[in-house]
Design a protein around this motif. Structure first.
Motif, mmCIF file in Angstrom:
data_model
loop_
_atom_site.group_PDB
_atom_site.id
_atom_site.type_symbol
_atom_site.label_atom_id
_atom_site.label_comp_id
_atom_site.label_asym_id
_atom_site.label_seq_id
_atom_site.Cartn_x
_atom_site.Cartn_y
_atom_site.Cartn_z
ATOM 1 N N SER A 39 2.308 6.259 7.365
ATOM 2 C CA SER A 39 1.358 6.509 8.454
ATOM 3 C C SER A 39 1.743 7.816 9.149
ATOM 4 O O SER A 39 2.874 8.308 8.998
ATOM 5 C CB SER A 39 1.414 5.347 9.444
ATOM 6 O OG SER A 39 2.653 5.350 10.114
ATOM 7 N N PRO A 40 0.836 8.375 9.950
ATOM 8 C CA PRO A 40 1.193 9.601 10.694
ATOM 9 C C PRO A 40 2.417 9.402 11.582
ATOM 10 O O PRO A 40 3.257 10.300 11.704
ATOM 11 C CB PRO A 40 -0.062 9.881 11.527
ATOM 12 C CG PRO A 40 -1.178 9.248 10.752
ATOM 13 C CD PRO A 40 -0.584 8.030 10.099
ATOM 14 N N GLY A 41 2.531 8.237 12.188
ATOM 15 C CA GLY A 41 3.690 7.962 13.047
ATOM 16 C C GLY A 41 4.985 7.939 12.256
ATOM 17 O O GLY A 41 6.012 8.460 12.706
ATOM 18 N N GLN A 42 4.934 7.329 11.068
ATOM 19 C CA GLN A 42 6.132 7.297 10.218
ATOM 20 C C GLN A 42 6.471 8.711 9.731
ATOM 21 O O GLN A 42 7.640 9.077 9.624
ATOM 22 C CB GLN A 42 5.891 6.372 9.023
ATOM 23 C CG GLN A 42 5.841 4.901 9.409
ATOM 24 C CD GLN A 42 5.467 4.007 8.239
ATOM 25 O OE1 GLN A 42 4.700 4.401 7.363
ATOM 26 N NE2 GLN A 42 5.986 2.789 8.233
ATOM 27 N N GLU B 208 -2.780 4.896 16.571
ATOM 28 C CA GLU B 208 -1.430 4.358 16.495
ATOM 29 C C GLU B 208 -0.952 4.069 17.907
ATOM 30 O O GLU B 208 -1.177 4.875 18.795
ATOM 31 C CB GLU B 208 -0.492 5.351 15.805
ATOM 32 C CG GLU B 208 -0.773 5.441 14.318
ATOM 33 C CD GLU B 208 0.466 5.816 13.512
ATOM 34 O OE1 GLU B 208 1.514 6.056 14.119
ATOM 35 O OE2 GLU B 208 0.365 5.839 12.297
ATOM 36 N N ALA C 238 0.833 3.821 -3.019
ATOM 37 C CA ALA C 238 0.478 5.209 -2.668
ATOM 38 C C ALA C 238 -0.819 5.664 -3.321
ATOM 39 O O ALA C 238 -0.879 6.720 -3.938
ATOM 40 C CB ALA C 238 1.624 6.148 -3.021
ATOM 41 N N THR C 239 -1.836 4.853 -3.186
ATOM 42 C CA THR C 239 -3.127 5.225 -3.783
ATOM 43 C C THR C 239 -4.023 5.949 -2.781
ATOM 44 O O THR C 239 -5.134 6.337 -3.116
ATOM 45 C CB THR C 239 -3.870 3.962 -4.256
ATOM 46 O OG1 THR C 239 -4.008 3.072 -3.143
ATOM 47 C CG2 THR C 239 -3.131 3.271 -5.380
ATOM 48 N N GLY C 240 -3.543 6.071 -1.552
ATOM 49 C CA GLY C 240 -4.345 6.731 -0.531
ATOM 50 C C GLY C 240 -5.363 5.800 0.116
ATOM 51 O O GLY C 240 -6.182 6.246 0.918
ATOM 52 N N ASN D 217 0.827 -1.204 0.000
ATOM 53 C CA ASN D 217 0.000 0.000 0.000
ATOM 54 C C ASN D 217 0.868 1.264 0.000
ATOM 55 O O ASN D 217 0.570 2.242 -0.683
ATOM 56 C CB ASN D 217 -0.919 -0.022 1.229
ATOM 57 C CG ASN D 217 -2.191 0.745 0.996
ATOM 58 O OD1 ASN D 217 -2.638 0.886 -0.135
ATOM 59 N ND2 ASN D 217 -2.776 1.248 2.072
ATOM 60 N N GLY D 218 1.961 1.191 0.775
ATOM 61 C CA GLY D 218 2.880 2.332 0.830
ATOM 62 C C GLY D 218 3.530 2.597 -0.510
ATOM 63 O O GLY D 218 3.702 3.742 -0.921
ATOM 64 N N LYS D 219 3.905 1.521 -1.201
ATOM 65 C CA LYS D 219 4.566 1.672 -2.509
ATOM 66 C C LYS D 219 3.569 2.131 -3.572
ATOM 67 O O LYS D 219 3.913 2.918 -4.447
ATOM 68 C CB LYS D 219 5.185 0.337 -2.934
ATOM 69 C CG LYS D 219 6.331 -0.117 -2.045
ATOM 70 C CD LYS D 219 7.655 0.118 -2.696
ATOM 71 C CE LYS D 219 8.784 -0.512 -1.875
ATOM 72 N NZ LYS D 219 10.098 -0.036 -2.295
ATOM 73 N N GLN E 40 3.228 6.158 0.528
ATOM 74 C CA GLN E 40 2.203 6.450 1.526
ATOM 75 C C GLN E 40 2.725 6.009 2.880
ATOM 76 O O GLN E 40 3.141 4.866 3.048
ATOM 77 C CB GLN E 40 0.941 5.658 1.160
ATOM 78 C CG GLN E 40 -0.254 5.936 2.038
ATOM 79 C CD GLN E 40 -1.481 5.223 1.475
ATOM 80 O OE1 GLN E 40 -1.666 5.138 0.250
ATOM 81 N NE2 GLN E 40 -2.317 4.701 2.350
#
Lengths: 128, 250
Positions: free
Chosen positions: B176-179, A96, A69-71, A65-67, B174
């Motif tokens: 997280s807020p923490g990252q 968190e 990056a679609t939100g 998901n991070g890679k 993308q």
């Protein structure tokens, strides 16, 4: 073996035991992989191993998901084995560290749609 | 665990069996202490990890934290009944935050370079109720964390300097807020430990988050080329940590 780092989490888990075919429930800190509490039935898989697998899955999906990056955000993961369902869901999207709920259920006794709904409602009912 | 860490683990098991109440001072790379009540660990603190709150337990009162001024008595949270709490925690995440810092301290204190001193039965947790957890459960968790740190070691350790990756044409990513908070704090010679101490977070958890940011290509280990994009980098596995660990605490 009953893992109980947070007794409060153990009390909360009692809510998912009502799922038909329930075998194991775990609350896991997704950032560290630590099992906060587990609630195994007689035929449950080993909680530390099941929880570690769930955390690895979420780690990989979060990386994906991070890679991409679609939100988008990860809502849940449903896995079907020959005899069981593995269901993983973050209990809250805006807290968190992310806390995961893992439920393992007997595939032959569980209505997947009903279990999915129960897990969703259970997570929504948890205190943030 | 190995070496002196095994000796400390054995000492903790003995204190649990004897249902002890008191404090076990630990020295090594950093100083700290483990507090027991009725054979359960209720608190732990290390000078190399974040503390749950200002003067949370009074380790300074016991002379276990070098360089700290004597307690001025003015920084604790105190309710109407006069009970002093470590830190107000709300919900599961709040309780987890406090417990995480205690286990983080234990992970540091049970390193191979630590040694314990004489148990002090008279020294009880001076503030708050603590978080009672069984020694067996804690040792299993600490062993799991040491195994994960071993897996991470080729890429990043709590004391590895990292920097924002500026040499690449960064892809969108993308976080997280923490990252995001971590990324905003990375400067020269920043390590996961310094980030954790600045933010009052777990050193172990911050090291894992830094590793994830390295995986995303947003952070780089100083003096080392970025991780290859062909998947050759070491991947941390939580399953391997609980099923393939070298040590054994049971």
């Amino acid at each position: 073996m009953l893992f109980m780092i947070l007794p409060e989490a153990g009390e909360l888990l009692a809510g998912v035991k009502a799922i038909e075919g329930f075998r194991l429930g775990c609350l896991i800190d997704a950032s560290t992989g630590m099992v906060l509490a587990s609630l195994p039935s007689m035929d449950a898989p080993a909680p530390p191993t099941a929880a570690a697998g769930a955390t690895d899955l979420v780690h990989i999906l979060t990386l994906l998901n991070g890679k991409l990056a679609t939100g988008e955000i990860l809502e849940d993961v449903m896995i079907t084995f020959s005899d069981s369902f593995f269901m993983v869901r973050p209990v809250s999207q805006d807290t968190e560290p992310m806390i995961l709920l893992l439920v393992v259920a007997d595939r032959h006794r569980t209505n997947l749609a009903m279990a999915h709904r129960s897990i969703r409602d259970f997570c929504a009912s948890l205190p943030a | 665990m190995n070496g002196y860490a095994n000796l400390i683990a054995a000492r903790l098991r003995k204190l649990a069996d004897e249902e002890s109440t008191g404090m076990l001072p630990v020295t090594g790379r950093g100083d700290g202490a483990i507090f027991f009540r009725d054979g359960q660990v209720v608190y732990a603190e290390s000078s190399r990890t974040s503390r749950p709150g200002p003067r949370a337990t009074g380790l300074d009162e016991h002379g276990l934290l070098p360089g700290e001024a004597p307690d001025s008595g003015g920084e604790r949270y105190q309710d109407e009944a006069g009970v002093v709490a470590v830190r107000p925690a709300s919900g599961l995440a709040g309780v987890l935050e406090l417990t995480e810092l205690i286990i983080d301290a234990l992970t540091e204190l049970l390193s191979s370079e630590s040694r314990y001193a004489r148990f002090r039965p008279a020294d009880v947790l001076p503030v708050g109720e603590g978080r009672p957890v069984a020694v067996k459960t804690l040792l299993a968790e600490v062993q799991r964390r040491h195994e994960i740190l071993r897996q991470l070691a080729p890429t990043v350790s709590p004391d590895t300097a990292v920097a924002c990756e500026s040499s690449l044409s960064l892809p969108s990513a993308q976080v997280s807020p923490g990252q995001w908070t971590l990324l905003g704090r990375v400067g020269n010679n920043t390590t996961p430990r310094t980030l954790a101490m600045q933010l009052g977070r777990s050193v172990f958890g911050t090291t894992l988050e830094v590793y994830r940011l390295v995986e995303l290509g947003l952070l780089a280990v100083q003096g080392r080329p970025p991780a290859p994009a062909d998947g050759q980098a070491v991947t941390v596995s939580f399953i391997r940590a609980v099923t393939g660990g070298k040590g054994n605490d049971d």
